[in-house]
Design a protein around this motif. Sequence first.
Motif, PDB file in Angstrom:
ATOM      1  N   ILE A  14      33.001  35.508 -23.152  1.00  0.00           N
ATOM      2  CA  ILE A  14      34.115  36.289 -24.281  1.00  0.00           C
ATOM      3  C   ILE A  14      33.579  35.776 -25.428  1.00  0.00           C
ATOM      4  N   MET A  15      33.116  34.776 -25.883  1.00  0.00           N
ATOM      5  CA  MET A  15      32.673  34.255 -27.027  1.00  0.00           C
ATOM      6  C   MET A  15      31.410  35.049 -27.520  1.00  0.00           C
ATOM      7  N   ILE A  16      30.428  35.470 -26.681  1.00  0.00           N
ATOM      8  CA  ILE A  16      29.177  36.382 -26.923  1.00  0.00           C
ATOM      9  C   ILE A  16      29.954  37.736 -27.160  1.00  0.00           C
ATOM     10  N   PHE A  17      30.841  38.249 -26.468  1.00  0.00           N
ATOM     11  CA  PHE A  17      31.300  39.638 -26.581  1.00  0.00           C
ATOM     12  C   PHE A  17      31.881  39.771 -28.016  1.00  0.00           C
ATOM     13  N   LEU A  18      32.800  38.626 -28.282  1.00  0.00           N
ATOM     14  CA  LEU A  18      33.584  38.712 -29.687  1.00  0.00           C
ATOM     15  C   LEU A  18      32.499  38.754 -30.824  1.00  0.00           C
ATOM     16  N   PHE A  19      31.602  37.873 -30.801  1.00  0.00           N
ATOM     17  CA  PHE A  19      30.558  37.686 -31.745  1.00  0.00           C
ATOM     18  C   PHE A  19      29.704  38.985 -31.852  1.00  0.00           C
ATOM     19  N   ALA A  20      29.440  39.706 -30.889  1.00  0.00           N
ATOM     20  CA  ALA A  20      28.763  40.860 -30.807  1.00  0.00           C
ATOM     21  C   ALA A  20      29.625  42.236 -31.612  1.00  0.00           C
ATOM     22  N   PHE A  21      31.013  42.142 -30.998  1.00  0.00           N
ATOM     23  CA  PHE A  21      31.923  43.134 -31.505  1.00  0.00           C
ATOM     24  C   PHE A  21      32.076  42.993 -33.100  1.00  0.00           C
ATOM     25  N   VAL A  22      32.311  41.864 -33.430  1.00  0.00           N
ATOM     26  CA  VAL A  22      32.490  41.672 -34.960  1.00  0.00           C
ATOM     27  C   VAL A  22      31.271  41.869 -35.788  1.00  0.00           C
ATOM     28  N   PHE A  23      30.265  41.726 -35.552  1.00  0.00           N
ATOM     29  CA  PHE A  23      29.034  42.027 -36.054  1.00  0.00           C
ATOM     30  C   PHE A  23      28.686  43.309 -36.018  1.00  0.00           C
ATOM     31  N   ALA A  24      29.377  44.078 -35.060  1.00  0.00           N
ATOM     32  CA  ALA A  24      28.894  45.629 -35.003  1.00  0.00           C
ATOM     33  C   ALA A  24      29.842  46.191 -36.072  1.00  0.00           C
ATOM     34  N   VAL A  25      31.069  45.705 -35.971  1.00  0.00           N
ATOM     35  CA  VAL A  25      32.070  46.381 -36.916  1.00  0.00           C
ATOM     36  C   VAL A  25      31.774  46.118 -38.233  1.00  0.00           C
ATOM     37  N   LEU A  26      31.398  44.663 -38.674  1.00  0.00           N
ATOM     38  CA  LEU A  26      31.180  44.516 -39.987  1.00  0.00           C
ATOM     39  C   LEU A  26      29.814  44.960 -40.486  1.00  0.00           C
ATOM     40  N   GLY A  27      28.810  45.175 -39.685  1.00  0.00           N
ATOM     41  CA  GLY A  27      27.509  45.988 -40.338  1.00  0.00           C
ATOM     42  C   GLY A  27      27.564  47.215 -40.099  1.00  0.00           C
TER      43      GLY A  27
END
Length: 45
Positions: A14-27
């Motif tokens: 879940i932590m890896i998925f959240l980091f990937a999702f946040v960086f995909a949205v921000l970038g």
Amino acid sequence: MRRERIAFAVMVFIMIFLFAFVFAVLGKGEYDPSETSTPTSITLA
């Protein structure tokens, strides 16, 4: 001990998925390598 190991693996996933999702949205749409090689200040001068 098996339940703790499964819970830990789920939390890590879940932590890896959240980091990937946040960086995909921000970038999204912020990085364009074709524009960075030629700055407009030098081409206009």
